[in-house]
Design an enzyme around this catalytic site. Structure first.
Site, PDB file in Angstrom:
ATOM      1  N   LYS A 121       0.833  -1.206   0.000  1.00  0.00           N
ATOM      2  CA  LYS A 121       0.000   0.000   0.000  1.00  0.00           C
ATOM      3  C   LYS A 121       0.864   1.251   0.000  1.00  0.00           C
ATOM      4  O   LYS A 121       0.623   2.193  -0.771  1.00  0.00           O
ATOM      5  CB  LYS A 121      -0.935  -0.020   1.205  1.00  0.00           C
ATOM      6  CG  LYS A 121      -1.888   1.174   1.264  1.00  0.00           C
ATOM      7  CD  LYS A 121      -1.464   2.146   2.337  1.00  0.00           C
ATOM      8  CE  LYS A 121      -2.396   3.342   2.428  1.00  0.00           C
ATOM      9  NZ  LYS A 121      -1.973   4.291   3.479  1.00  0.00           N
ATOM     10  N   ASP A 139      -6.564   1.237   1.429  1.00  0.00           N
ATOM     11  CA  ASP A 139      -6.451   1.254   2.890  1.00  0.00           C
ATOM     12  C   ASP A 139      -7.800   0.849   3.476  1.00  0.00           C
ATOM     13  O   ASP A 139      -8.712   0.438   2.747  1.00  0.00           O
ATOM     14  CB  ASP A 139      -6.007   2.633   3.389  1.00  0.00           C
ATOM     15  CG  ASP A 139      -6.978   3.738   2.988  1.00  0.00           C
ATOM     16  OD1 ASP A 139      -8.101   3.440   2.513  1.00  0.00           O
ATOM     17  OD2 ASP A 139      -6.623   4.919   3.149  1.00  0.00           O
TER      18      ASP A 139
END
Length: 205
Positions: A121, A139
């Site tokens: 991420k 997220d």
């Protein structure tokens, strides 16, 4: 409503509400962006932006960062949580950038994810926002909205990322990632959410 129709409506609504989206983490260049994203793990962007001015005044490049101690870094970033581990990661990755990448942040998923404290991420955010490479960082906020909007049935961020990449054209991924974050904060919170009042959930829910 088919998934393709939901995706088209969502993209149009987000473009209407957020035609321009700033990067929420304050930074000066790819290195300071990388550090800010690393600090944002389990911490709000607002808190990170309160902490990074002092950190970047101390050290805003790997050459200067390695002259600090992990303890000195930790003292500044303590409000972000997980400060001991994050401080060590910042210190260690700065050494690696100098030793292996000429002091530059690499524009490669593989190289970024090999750095301490940098997962997929974080690498995706840096690739998208620093280098303009199409990516769809997922997220917990994007995960929540993707489920609410029936763009995925998965609870896995990896599978959700794949589903979102299939749902939207690649050229829009980087902007959509930010638009969804801003929309979630303003209209689609985790708690106290009324779908009937939400500009997207009221249509696609």
């Amino acid at each position: 409503m088919r998934k393709s129709e939901r995706a088209a409506f969502i993209m149009a609504k987000l473009d209407e509400l957020y035609p321009e989206v700033p990067i929420p983490l304050d930074h000066r260049d790819s290195y300071t962006l990388l550090i800010a994203v690393l600090l944002s793990a389990q911490c709000t962007d607002k808190r990170v932006n309160q902490v990074t001015p002092a950190l970047f005044d101390l050290a805003a490049d790997p050459q200067t960062m390695i002259r600090q101690t992990p303890e000195a870094i930790r003292e500044i970033i303590r409000p972000c949580g997980l400060s001991e581990r994050k401080a060590q990661n910042i210190y260690d990755l700065s050494h690696i950038l100098l030793a292996e990448h000429g002091g530059e942040v690499p524009a490669s998923f593989e190289a970024l994810e090999a750095l301490p404290g940098v997962g997929h991420k974080t690498a995706s955010v840096v690739m998208a926002q620093a280098f303009g490479v199409p990516a769809f960082p997922v997220d917990t906020h994007i995960q929540r909205l993707a489920n609410r909007w029936k763009l995925t049935k998965s609870k896995s961020v990896g599978k959700t990322e794949k589903d979102l990449k299939k749902a939207f054209p690649e050229k829009h991924w980087n902007k959509l990632h930010l638009q969804i974050i801003f929309f979630g904060r303003e209209y689609c919170p985790a708690r106290g959410h009324d779908p009937a009042l939400c500009p997207i959930c009221s249509v696609v829910g």
